[in-house]
Design a protein around this motif. Sequence first.
Motif: not given
Length: 88
Positions: A18-20, A31-36, A46-50, A55-56
């Motif tokens: 799932i994307t942002h 929810v901002s990318k900075q907050s995530l 959960p940690r993102r997958v790059l 693109k994450s």
Amino acid sequence: MSNHPVVSNPDEITPQYITHAGIEKLIGITVSKQSLWRWETSGYFPRRVLLGANKSVWRLSEVMQWLSDREAERNHRATPANRFSVEG
């Protein structure tokens, strides 16, 4: 012959990532990318997958578990026994 399964109905495929924007749609708030990022580094989310340099994505199953955990916390706090207990 391909080793990939044949899918007769693409609507039956459950997305694995799932994307942002998808997270915002799923949880129903902006929810901002900075907050995530802060939530991730603190272990709260959960940690993102790059997938590339710019693109994450997140594993859908982990985000769904995170939501389930938030609901469980809410339900635990909302029970009368917990609401009126005094610790100390």
